[in-house]
Design a protein around this motif. Sequence first.
Motif, PDB file in Angstrom:
ATOM      1  N   ALA A 198      46.535  19.164  32.028  1.00  0.00           N
ATOM      2  CA  ALA A 198      45.971  20.222  32.871  1.00  0.00           C
ATOM      3  C   ALA A 198      47.075  20.942  33.650  1.00  0.00           C
ATOM      4  O   ALA A 198      47.060  22.172  33.782  1.00  0.00           O
ATOM      5  N   MET A 199      48.059  20.193  34.145  1.00  0.00           N
ATOM      6  CA  MET A 199      49.173  20.809  34.869  1.00  0.00           C
ATOM      7  C   MET A 199      50.032  21.663  33.930  1.00  0.00           C
ATOM      8  O   MET A 199      50.458  22.763  34.295  1.00  0.00           O
ATOM      9  N   GLN A 200      50.260  21.185  32.717  1.00  0.00           N
ATOM     10  CA  GLN A 200      51.025  21.953  31.735  1.00  0.00           C
ATOM     11  C   GLN A 200      50.313  23.257  31.389  1.00  0.00           C
ATOM     12  O   GLN A 200      50.946  24.314  31.283  1.00  0.00           O
ATOM     13  N   GLU A 201      48.994  23.206  31.235  1.00  0.00           N
ATOM     14  CA  GLU A 201      48.220  24.414  30.936  1.00  0.00           C
ATOM     15  C   GLU A 201      48.297  25.419  32.082  1.00  0.00           C
ATOM     16  O   GLU A 201      48.414  26.625  31.863  1.00  0.00           O
ATOM     17  N   GLU A 202      48.251  24.931  33.318  1.00  0.00           N
ATOM     18  CA  GLU A 202      48.356  25.803  34.489  1.00  0.00           C
ATOM     19  C   GLU A 202      49.726  26.472  34.548  1.00  0.00           C
ATOM     20  O   GLU A 202      49.834  27.685  34.758  1.00  0.00           O
ATOM     21  N   LEU A 203      50.787  25.698  34.341  1.00  0.00           N
ATOM     22  CA  LEU A 203      52.137  26.271  34.365  1.00  0.00           C
ATOM     23  C   LEU A 203      52.317  27.302  33.258  1.00  0.00           C
ATOM     24  O   LEU A 203      52.921  28.354  33.468  1.00  0.00           O
ATOM     25  N   GLN A 204      51.786  27.014  32.081  1.00  0.00           N
ATOM     26  CA  GLN A 204      51.873  27.957  30.965  1.00  0.00           C
ATOM     27  C   GLN A 204      51.141  29.258  31.301  1.00  0.00           C
ATOM     28  O   GLN A 204      51.646  30.350  31.065  1.00  0.00           O
ATOM     29  N   ALA A 205      49.956  29.158  31.891  1.00  0.00           N
ATOM     30  CA  ALA A 205      49.188  30.352  32.262  1.00  0.00           C
ATOM     31  C   ALA A 205      49.939  31.163  33.324  1.00  0.00           C
ATOM     32  O   ALA A 205      49.974  32.401  33.254  1.00  0.00           O
ATOM     33  N   LEU A 206      50.535  30.491  34.291  1.00  0.00           N
ATOM     34  CA  LEU A 206      51.303  31.191  35.327  1.00  0.00           C
ATOM     35  C   LEU A 206      52.490  31.930  34.728  1.00  0.00           C
ATOM     36  O   LEU A 206      52.787  33.067  35.103  1.00  0.00           O
ATOM     37  N   GLN A 207      53.168  31.311  33.770  1.00  0.00           N
ATOM     38  CA  GLN A 207      54.315  31.948  33.117  1.00  0.00           C
ATOM     39  C   GLN A 207      53.875  33.114  32.237  1.00  0.00           C
ATOM     40  O   GLN A 207      54.491  34.183  32.258  1.00  0.00           O
ATOM     41  N   GLU A 208      52.797  32.945  31.492  1.00  0.00           N
ATOM     42  CA  GLU A 208      52.315  34.009  30.602  1.00  0.00           C
ATOM     43  C   GLU A 208      51.819  35.226  31.387  1.00  0.00           C
ATOM     44  O   GLU A 208      51.882  36.346  30.889  1.00  0.00           O
ATOM     45  N   ASN A 209      51.337  35.009  32.607  1.00  0.00           N
ATOM     46  CA  ASN A 209      50.845  36.110  33.433  1.00  0.00           C
ATOM     47  C   ASN A 209      51.913  36.683  34.362  1.00  0.00           C
ATOM     48  O   ASN A 209      51.619  37.521  35.201  1.00  0.00           O
ATOM     49  N   PHE A 210      53.156  36.223  34.208  1.00  0.00           N
ATOM     50  CA  PHE A 210      54.269  36.694  35.039  1.00  0.00           C
ATOM     51  C   PHE A 210      53.899  36.628  36.525  1.00  0.00           C
ATOM     52  O   PHE A 210      54.046  37.590  37.271  1.00  0.00           O
TER      53      PHE A 210
END
Length: 120
Positions: free
Chosen positions: A27-39
Amino acid sequence: SLTATLSGISIPTCYSQAVKDARWVKAMQEELQALQENFTWDIIPRPPGVKPIGCKWVYSMKLNSDGSLNRYKAQLVTLGNKQQYRVDYDETFALVAKMTSIRTIYLLLPLKDGHFIKWM
């Protein structure tokens, strides 16, 4: 049932607890990925004399309408109580309205001739 779903699941209160469970790590990895993809942020050099703002993880579970577990959710949040406008940030985040909310508002807005707006 909701009780059966939640009875065997512990929601962590801190990172050191969450990192011990692969479901929360995912869940934390998915959150970090979403934050990076959304700049979500820009990484810049820290100005002299400026203390970085801390952050923490907040954990929750998303459930389906029948009470069964949908997914584990982790959100990385800043400790905003220590932020100063134009010192620590110059932009604010605005939530995006859901289409169901917009449709509801349109349904409640009468037109001048007495008819209501109908969303297709």
